[in-house]
Design an enzyme around this catalytic site. Sequence first.
Site, PDB file in Angstrom:
ATOM      1  CG  ASP A   1      40.947  -3.793  -6.441  1.00  0.00           C
ATOM      2  OD1 ASP A   1      39.825  -3.255  -6.496  1.00  0.00           O
ATOM      3  OD2 ASP A   1      41.972  -3.199  -6.068  1.00  0.00           O
TER       4      ASP A   1
ATOM      5  CG  ASP B   1      39.913   2.173  -8.348  1.00  0.00           C
ATOM      6  OD1 ASP B   1      39.987   3.349  -8.710  1.00  0.00           O
ATOM      7  OD2 ASP B   1      38.931   1.446  -8.616  1.00  0.00           O
TER       8      ASP B   1
ATOM      9  CD  GLU C   1      42.242   3.470  -4.696  1.00  0.00           C
ATOM     10  OE1 GLU C   1      41.003   3.363  -4.739  1.00  0.00           O
ATOM     11  OE2 GLU C   1      43.012   2.506  -4.490  1.00  0.00           O
TER      12      GLU C   1
ATOM     13  NE  ARG D   1      35.358   6.964  -0.596  1.00  0.00           N
ATOM     14  CZ  ARG D   1      35.854   5.854  -1.111  1.00  0.00           C
ATOM     15  NH1 ARG D   1      36.986   5.877  -1.761  1.00  0.00           N
ATOM     16  NH2 ARG D   1      35.218   4.715  -0.979  1.00  0.00           N
TER      17      ARG D   1
ATOM     18  CE  LYS E   1      36.213  -5.329  -5.003  1.00  0.00           C
ATOM     19  NZ  LYS E   1      37.552  -4.844  -5.289  1.00  0.00           N
TER      20      LYS E   1
ATOM     21  CG  ASN F   1      37.350  -3.151  -1.383  1.00  0.00           C
ATOM     22  OD1 ASN F   1      38.568  -2.997  -1.295  1.00  0.00           O
ATOM     23  ND2 ASN F   1      36.663  -2.714  -2.414  1.00  0.00           N
TER      24      ASN F   1
HETATM   25 MG   LIG Z   1      42.136  -1.371  -4.961  1.00  0.00          MG
END
Ligand SMILES: [Mg+2]
Length: 290
Positions: free
Chosen positions: A81, A83, A90, A126, A215, A241
């Site tokens: 991943d 962030d 982030e 967002r 992912k 996630n």
């Molecule tokens: Mg992350």
Amino acid sequence: MPVLCLIANPNDSELDPALAAAIAGQTGGELNWLNHAIACEIIEPKSTDALDIARQIIGQRRVDAAIVPTEQRRKQILIADMDSTMIEQECIDELAAALGIKEQVAEITDRAMRGELDFGQALDTRVALLKGLERKVVEQVRREQITLMPGGRALVQTMKAYGAYTSLVSGGFTLFAEYFAKRIGFDEAVANVLEFDGEQLTGTVTKPIVDKDTKRERLVALAAERNLQLSQTIAVGDGANDLDMIRIAGFGVAMHAKPAVAAEAGIRIDHGDLTALLYLQGYSDEEIVR
Ligand SMILES: [Mg+2]
């Protein structure tokens, strides 16, 4: 054959030889230092509850413990991943800061990463708030507000030096993921595409989005392409996630993760930096590419 790994943060180690010896004394097994006073392993601990014993003795000290099998210990695929895992921020929250709405966006990010909101909806909400943001501001945020997570370059460069393929998969944006993948040394980057109207964000991302399924599917596809078993892979992330790829990887690592993620992952690293993932694989200090 199981190995109990004890790993501290290189910048703030509370793993001294006395602590390691005390744990080995209780668990049995052979103590081997991978990096003096930063990471060691206890080979073939005799106790069946060695991890619990280690955690009890560690107590409040900032030292991580994990049990891993030695079979196929050095992984051939790293999937990570971005962030709050490979970078310290982030990205979407930092973009929001440029518009003066960081608090509002960060709250949604936090809830989404805890698994309290639907990821896709939270992303749309967002990104819509970012409408009108100029490309040059996005690039400025990328240049000035983002910092690499300690140990990330060493992790990627070392695994690549030993033949692994490395993939950065992000529910964030290609404008960041491709840039930082290159800086860190990843072989590829997969992320969401922010859409522009001329030089301004439209407030939308290209569908379908990169989410938890993407992912997991990317990890499965990479293993299949390279004729590897999932047991030969390592996945790392911090958010809800990431959990699906973490669950199926040989080593699934929750890195300074949200509580629900850390609780579900096979391995949790709460104190170490990203070089912890190398020590889990049995790399010693001299083998790490820095
Ligand atoms: Mg992350």
